[in-house]
Each structure stands twice: as structure tokens, then as C-alpha cells.
Write a protein that holds these residues in place. Structure first.
Motif, PDB file in Angstrom:
ATOM      1  N   ARG A  89       0.769  -1.148   0.055  1.00  0.00           N
ATOM      2  CA  ARG A  89      -0.031  -0.031  -0.030  1.00  0.00           C
ATOM      3  C   ARG A  89       0.723   1.470   0.047  1.00  0.00           C
ATOM      4  O   ARG A  89       0.491   1.988  -0.772  1.00  0.00           O
ATOM      5  CB  ARG A  89      -0.896   0.026   1.304  1.00  0.00           C
ATOM      6  N   ILE A  90       2.055   1.366   0.881  1.00  0.00           N
ATOM      7  CA  ILE A  90       2.826   2.371   0.844  1.00  0.00           C
ATOM      8  C   ILE A  90       3.356   2.591  -0.571  1.00  0.00           C
ATOM      9  O   ILE A  90       3.561   3.924  -0.870  1.00  0.00           O
ATOM     10  CB  ILE A  90       3.927   2.177   2.257  1.00  0.00           C
ATOM     11  N   LEU A  91       3.956   1.641  -1.000  1.00  0.00           N
ATOM     12  CA  LEU A  91       4.717   1.478  -2.342  1.00  0.00           C
ATOM     13  C   LEU A  91       3.740   2.219  -3.549  1.00  0.00           C
ATOM     14  O   LEU A  91       3.985   3.111  -4.323  1.00  0.00           O
ATOM     15  CB  LEU A  91       5.305   0.317  -2.932  1.00  0.00           C
ATOM     16  N   GLY A  92       2.503   1.658  -3.566  1.00  0.00           N
ATOM     17  CA  GLY A  92       1.277   2.304  -4.241  1.00  0.00           C
ATOM     18  C   GLY A  92       1.238   3.607  -4.288  1.00  0.00           C
ATOM     19  O   GLY A  92       1.090   4.324  -4.975  1.00  0.00           O
ATOM     20  N   ALA A  93       1.088   4.304  -2.887  1.00  0.00           N
ATOM     21  CA  ALA A  93       0.690   5.538  -2.680  1.00  0.00           C
ATOM     22  C   ALA A  93       2.059   6.446  -3.080  1.00  0.00           C
ATOM     23  O   ALA A  93       1.758   7.351  -3.963  1.00  0.00           O
ATOM     24  CB  ALA A  93       0.482   5.738  -1.097  1.00  0.00           C
ATOM     25  N   VAL A  94       3.237   5.783  -2.853  1.00  0.00           N
ATOM     26  CA  VAL A  94       4.475   6.745  -3.163  1.00  0.00           C
ATOM     27  C   VAL A  94       4.535   6.690  -4.615  1.00  0.00           C
ATOM     28  O   VAL A  94       4.704   7.834  -5.376  1.00  0.00           O
ATOM     29  CB  VAL A  94       5.523   5.845  -2.764  1.00  0.00           C
ATOM     30  N   LEU A  95       4.255   5.642  -5.480  1.00  0.00           N
ATOM     31  CA  LEU A  95       4.250   5.731  -6.806  1.00  0.00           C
ATOM     32  C   LEU A  95       3.284   6.470  -7.364  1.00  0.00           C
ATOM     33  O   LEU A  95       3.161   7.117  -8.390  1.00  0.00           O
ATOM     34  CB  LEU A  95       4.216   4.218  -7.434  1.00  0.00           C
ATOM     35  N   THR A  96       2.083   6.634  -7.026  1.00  0.00           N
ATOM     36  CA  THR A  96       0.944   7.341  -7.351  1.00  0.00           C
ATOM     37  C   THR A  96       1.430   8.733  -7.127  1.00  0.00           C
ATOM     38  O   THR A  96       1.190   9.616  -8.149  1.00  0.00           O
ATOM     39  CB  THR A  96      -0.216   7.030  -6.808  1.00  0.00           C
ATOM     40  N   ASP A  97       2.035   9.071  -6.061  1.00  0.00           N
ATOM     41  CA  ASP A  97       2.175  10.564  -5.803  1.00  0.00           C
ATOM     42  C   ASP A  97       3.388  11.180  -6.867  1.00  0.00           C
ATOM     43  O   ASP A  97       3.383  12.096  -7.291  1.00  0.00           O
ATOM     44  CB  ASP A  97       2.702  10.814  -4.319  1.00  0.00           C
ATOM     45  N   ARG A  98       4.369  10.084  -7.082  1.00  0.00           N
ATOM     46  CA  ARG A  98       5.341  10.355  -7.953  1.00  0.00           C
ATOM     47  C   ARG A  98       4.701  10.691  -9.412  1.00  0.00           C
ATOM     48  O   ARG A  98       5.185  11.450 -10.274  1.00  0.00           O
ATOM     49  CB  ARG A  98       6.479   9.258  -7.971  1.00  0.00           C
ATOM     50  N   ASP A  99       3.748   9.786  -9.769  1.00  0.00           N
ATOM     51  CA  ASP A  99       3.277   9.832 -11.142  1.00  0.00           C
ATOM     52  C   ASP A  99       2.346  11.128 -11.255  1.00  0.00           C
ATOM     53  O   ASP A  99       2.456  12.007 -12.333  1.00  0.00           O
ATOM     54  CB  ASP A  99       2.300   8.906 -11.495  1.00  0.00           C
ATOM     55  N   ALA A 100       1.715  11.502 -10.123  1.00  0.00           N
ATOM     56  CA  ALA A 100       1.038  12.820 -10.251  1.00  0.00           C
ATOM     57  C   ALA A 100       1.987  14.004 -10.264  1.00  0.00           C
ATOM     58  O   ALA A 100       1.718  15.012 -11.101  1.00  0.00           O
ATOM     59  CB  ALA A 100       0.087  12.822  -8.898  1.00  0.00           C
ATOM     60  N   LEU A 101       3.052  13.930  -9.627  1.00  0.00           N
ATOM     61  CA  LEU A 101       4.106  14.783  -9.498  1.00  0.00           C
ATOM     62  C   LEU A 101       4.732  15.121 -11.128  1.00  0.00           C
ATOM     63  O   LEU A 101       4.854  16.190 -11.508  1.00  0.00           O
ATOM     64  CB  LEU A 101       5.200  14.809  -8.620  1.00  0.00           C
ATOM     65  N   LEU A 102       5.220  13.766 -11.567  1.00  0.00           N
ATOM     66  CA  LEU A 102       5.653  13.878 -13.011  1.00  0.00           C
ATOM     67  C   LEU A 102       4.751  14.506 -14.135  1.00  0.00           C
ATOM     68  O   LEU A 102       4.860  15.376 -14.932  1.00  0.00           O
ATOM     69  CB  LEU A 102       6.034  12.524 -13.458  1.00  0.00           C
ATOM     70  N   ASP A 103       3.397  14.277 -13.744  1.00  0.00           N
ATOM     71  CA  ASP A 103       2.214  14.659 -14.591  1.00  0.00           C
ATOM     72  C   ASP A 103       2.204  16.344 -14.430  1.00  0.00           C
ATOM     73  O   ASP A 103       2.091  16.893 -15.543  1.00  0.00           O
ATOM     74  CB  ASP A 103       0.843  14.097 -14.637  1.00  0.00           C
ATOM     75  N   GLU A 104       2.306  16.627 -13.168  1.00  0.00           N
ATOM     76  CA  GLU A 104       2.142  18.308 -12.866  1.00  0.00           C
ATOM     77  C   GLU A 104       3.658  18.869 -13.697  1.00  0.00           C
ATOM     78  O   GLU A 104       3.237  19.903 -14.322  1.00  0.00           O
ATOM     79  CB  GLU A 104       2.153  18.347 -11.345  1.00  0.00           C
TER      80      GLU A 104
END
Length: 112
Positions: A89-104
Motif C-alpha cells: 500500500r505504501i509503495l502504491g501511494a508513493v508511486l501514485t504521488d510520483r506519477d502525479a508530480l511527474l504529470d504536473e
């Protein structure tokens, strides 16, 4: 003299710091398995698997028992599986946040 709790926790997480040990724990979530099944599922030499199983045993994360000629391994407590699930779950949240930051970053790159 006992070690401080934070030091014991650090040692627990160091134990989890090897891909073969993580894979073994993942495989054992479905129930006890003989060494031969673990070896078939993990692409490592038998001696390497044996070393990693010994580390997990010493850390108290797995138990071993004999069933005839087979050595069976099992998670020592369901909490080990819970810890792996929390890590996922933590890894999923971290990767999701990184994807959102990369998109931004990509979308604002032309604006700044």
C-alpha cells in the motif's frame, strides 16, 4: 542489556532488505511450503535460498518444520503478511504521488 525498540525495528527492516527474502515471504502468505517449491519459484541457487531462509528464521519471521523428508517453511505470524500488505500500500501511494508530480511537471513545463 536489551536494545532500544527503534534499533530492533531497524533490524527488522534490514531483514526485509533483500529481494529473495521478500519473495520467500510473499510465497509463504498462501501457507507453508517445502524448500523445493520455494526453490522452483525463485530463480536462485539452493545455497543462496538456504542462507536467506536462515536469516528469516533467525529474525523470527518464518518457522521451519520437518514433514518426512521435506523441510517446510511458514510465516511465523499473520502479522508478517500484514506487514507485506502495508508495504504494498505504501509503495502504491508513493508511486501514485510520483506519477502525479511527474504529470504536473510535464504539464507546467511550458508555462514556467
Amino acid at each position: 542489556m536489551s536494545v532500544p525498540l527503534y534499533q530492533a525495528k531497524a533490524e527488522l527492516f534490514r531483514t526485509l532488505g533483500h529481494p529473495v527474502r521478500i519473495r520467500v515471504l510473499e510465497l509463504l502468505q498462501d501457507g507453508p511450503k517445502p524448500v523445493r517449491d520455494l526453490l522452483a519459484a525463485i530463480d536462485v541457487e539452493a545455497s543462496n535460498l538456504s542462507q536467506q531462509l536462515a536469516v528469516l528464521r533467525r529474525a523470527g519471521m518464518v518457522t521451519s518444520s520437518r514433514e518426512g523428508a521435506l523441510v517446510m517453511y511458514a510465516l511465523s505470524t499473520p502479522d508478517v503478511a500484514n506487514l507485506l500488505a502495508a508495504g504494498r500500500r505504501i509503495l502504491g501511494a508513493v508511486l501514485t504521488d510520483r506519477d502525479a508530480l511527474l504529470d504536473e511537471l510535464r504539464s507546467s513545463g511550458t508555462q514556467r
